[in-house]
Write a protein that holds these residues in place. Structure first.
Motif, PDB file in Angstrom:
ATOM      1  N   GLY A 122      12.002   1.322   6.647  1.00 31.98           N
ATOM      2  CA  GLY A 122      12.048   1.159   5.310  1.00 31.98           C
ATOM      3  C   GLY A 122      11.189   0.696   4.163  1.00 31.98           C
ATOM      4  O   GLY A 122      11.209   0.454   3.250  1.00 31.98           O
ATOM      5  N   HIS A 123      10.060  -0.025   4.758  1.00 31.15           N
ATOM      6  CA  HIS A 123       8.799  -0.660   3.951  1.00 31.15           C
ATOM      7  C   HIS A 123       7.970   0.183   3.242  1.00 31.15           C
ATOM      8  O   HIS A 123       7.595   0.036   2.130  1.00 31.15           O
ATOM      9  CB  HIS A 123       8.309  -1.742   4.665  1.00 31.15           C
ATOM     10  CG  HIS A 123       9.051  -2.775   5.283  1.00 31.15           C
ATOM     11  ND1 HIS A 123       9.800  -3.894   4.329  1.00 31.15           N
ATOM     12  CD2 HIS A 123       9.623  -3.264   6.455  1.00 31.15           C
ATOM     13  CE1 HIS A 123      10.544  -4.569   4.982  1.00 31.15           C
ATOM     14  NE2 HIS A 123      10.512  -4.403   6.283  1.00 31.15           N
ATOM     15  N   ALA A 124       7.392   1.186   4.119  1.00 33.38           N
ATOM     16  CA  ALA A 124       6.521   1.966   3.300  1.00 33.38           C
ATOM     17  C   ALA A 124       7.242   2.932   2.448  1.00 33.38           C
ATOM     18  O   ALA A 124       8.255   3.530   2.470  1.00 33.38           O
ATOM     19  CB  ALA A 124       5.758   2.946   4.561  1.00 33.38           C
ATOM     20  N   ARG A 125       6.411   3.816   1.465  1.00 34.00           N
ATOM     21  CA  ARG A 125       6.735   4.397   0.498  1.00 34.00           C
ATOM     22  C   ARG A 125       6.593   5.855   1.057  1.00 34.00           C
ATOM     23  O   ARG A 125       5.640   5.974   1.651  1.00 34.00           O
ATOM     24  CB  ARG A 125       6.061   4.367  -0.708  1.00 34.00           C
ATOM     25  CG  ARG A 125       6.594   4.817  -2.106  1.00 34.00           C
ATOM     26  CD  ARG A 125       5.803   4.413  -3.249  1.00 34.00           C
ATOM     27  NE  ARG A 125       4.587   4.026  -3.308  1.00 34.00           N
ATOM     28  CZ  ARG A 125       3.692   5.023  -3.609  1.00 34.00           C
ATOM     29  NH1 ARG A 125       4.104   6.125  -4.034  1.00 34.00           N
ATOM     30  NH2 ARG A 125       2.321   4.319  -3.614  1.00 34.00           N
ATOM     31  N   ARG A 126       7.632   6.745   1.002  1.00 26.88           N
ATOM     32  CA  ARG A 126       7.585   7.962   1.438  1.00 26.88           C
ATOM     33  C   ARG A 126       7.742   9.095   0.326  1.00 26.88           C
ATOM     34  O   ARG A 126       8.166   8.853  -0.775  1.00 26.88           O
ATOM     35  CB  ARG A 126       8.417   8.114   2.449  1.00 26.88           C
ATOM     36  CG  ARG A 126       8.394   7.372   3.623  1.00 26.88           C
ATOM     37  CD  ARG A 126       9.498   7.385   4.542  1.00 26.88           C
ATOM     38  NE  ARG A 126       9.468   6.358   5.694  1.00 26.88           N
ATOM     39  CZ  ARG A 126       8.835   6.485   6.930  1.00 26.88           C
ATOM     40  NH1 ARG A 126       8.181   7.711   6.952  1.00 26.88           N
ATOM     41  NH2 ARG A 126       8.836   5.572   7.899  1.00 26.88           N
ATOM     42  N   ASN A 127       7.111  10.234   0.845  1.00 24.17           N
ATOM     43  CA  ASN A 127       7.406  11.333  -0.293  1.00 24.17           C
ATOM     44  C   ASN A 127       8.418  11.947  -0.104  1.00 24.17           C
ATOM     45  O   ASN A 127       9.357  11.580   0.928  1.00 24.17           O
ATOM     46  CB  ASN A 127       6.126  12.443  -0.439  1.00 24.17           C
ATOM     47  CG  ASN A 127       6.031  13.057   0.948  1.00 24.17           C
ATOM     48  OD1 ASN A 127       6.711  12.989   2.061  1.00 24.17           O
ATOM     49  ND2 ASN A 127       4.759  13.399   1.214  1.00 24.17           N
ATOM     50  N   ASP A 128       8.680  13.219  -0.670  1.00 25.48           N
ATOM     51  CA  ASP A 128       9.933  14.005  -0.484  1.00 25.48           C
ATOM     52  C   ASP A 128      10.281  14.579   0.786  1.00 25.48           C
ATOM     53  O   ASP A 128      11.343  14.969   1.274  1.00 25.48           O
ATOM     54  CB  ASP A 128      10.081  14.910  -1.478  1.00 25.48           C
ATOM     55  CG  ASP A 128      10.453  14.644  -3.036  1.00 25.48           C
ATOM     56  OD1 ASP A 128      10.759  13.352  -3.154  1.00 25.48           O
ATOM     57  OD2 ASP A 128       9.911  15.397  -4.083  1.00 25.48           O
ATOM     58  N   LYS A 129       9.105  14.635   1.662  1.00 19.36           N
ATOM     59  CA  LYS A 129       9.129  15.254   3.019  1.00 19.36           C
ATOM     60  C   LYS A 129       9.407  14.094   4.022  1.00 19.36           C
ATOM     61  O   LYS A 129       9.619  14.343   5.269  1.00 19.36           O
ATOM     62  CB  LYS A 129       7.771  16.076   3.241  1.00 19.36           C
ATOM     63  CG  LYS A 129       7.544  17.338   2.216  1.00 19.36           C
ATOM     64  CD  LYS A 129       6.266  17.934   2.590  1.00 19.36           C
ATOM     65  CE  LYS A 129       5.896  18.991   1.791  1.00 19.36           C
ATOM     66  NZ  LYS A 129       4.550  19.410   1.954  1.00 19.36           N
TER      67      LYS A 129
END
Length: 183
Positions: free
Chosen positions: A87-94
Motif C-alpha cells: 500500500g505504500h507506492a502510488r498507483r494509477n487507475d489500472k
C-alpha cells in the motif's frame, strides 16, 4: 471437531475488505497471503522476533504502529485500518505503480537490501517513524538515535543494516518538518 469461524471486516491499504468468514485462530499473515494474495509481508521466524511480517495499524487518533502479523490473529484487526507494504507506492487507475514512497525510493537508491526478505518490515518501520516525526519532530542530534530505536527490532540475515539506516537517515534529514535544530 469443527473449526469455529467469525466474520472479519477491515480496511486494508485504504480499501474495505469483508465481511469474510475466517477461522478464529488464523494469523493475520495467513489472512493476507491466503485470502487477499497480499504476500509482501514475510513469514520469517513465525514467533514475532524478526519483524519481517509487520503491518501498519492506523489508529483512530491518527497515530500508527507496527503490528507483527505472524503472531497476531486476523480477528484482532476487525473494524481496524491496516497498511501493508503493497500500500505504500502510488498507483494509477489500472493498479500499476507510478511512484514509490520516499522510503521505498531511498531503499532502492541505497541498495538497502540483499535478499530482500526483511525489506517489507523495514519499509513499514521507517514509514511509522516518518509519521511519528511529522507529529513530533526530533532534534538533529537525536536523529540517529530515533532511527536506531525504530529499526532495532528488525532482523536482517544478510546484514544490510547500514544501508537501511543510511537510507532512512537520508529520508528523515531530507523531509522538511521532521527534524528541529538542537538548542
Amino acid at each position: 471437531m469443527s473449526i469455529h469461524s467469525k466474520p472479519l471486516s477491515l480496511q486494508i491499504n485504504g480499501k474495505p475488505v469483508g465481511p469474510v468468514s475466517v477461522p478464529e485462530g488464523l494469523m493475520m499473515i495467513d489472512f493476507l497471503h491466503e485470502y487477499l494474495d497480499l504476500t509482501g509481508s514475510r513469514l520469517g521466524c513465525g514467533q514475532g522476533i524478526c519483524h519481517a511480517c509487520v503491518v501498519i495499524l492506523d489508529k483512530p487518533d491518527g497515530t500508527s504502529e507496527e503490528v507483527r502479523s505472524c503472531i497476531t490473529g486476523a480477528l484482532f484487526f476487525d473494524a481496524k485500518k491496516v497498511r501493508t507494504v503493497e500500500g505504500h507506492a502510488r498507483r494509477n487507475d489500472k493498479g500499476e505503480v507510478v511512484a514509490l514512497s520516499p522510503v521505498q525510493q531511498k531503499f532502492l537508491e541505497h541498495y538497502s537490501f540483499q535478499c530482500g526478505y526483511c525489506t517489507p518490515g523495514f519499509v513499514n518501520a521507517a514509514t511509522v517513524l516518518l509519521e511519528r516525526l511529522k507529529r513530533a519532530p526530533v532534534a538533529r542530534d537525536q536523529v540517529e538515535h530515533a532511527i536506531t530505536a525504530a529499526l532495532d527490532p528488525h532482523i536482517c540475515r544478510c546484514t544490510g543494516y547500514v544501508r537501511y539506516f543510511e537510507a532512512v537517515k537520508e529520508v528523515v534529514l531530507g523531509t522538511p518538518g521532521l527534524v528541529k535544530e538542537s538548542k
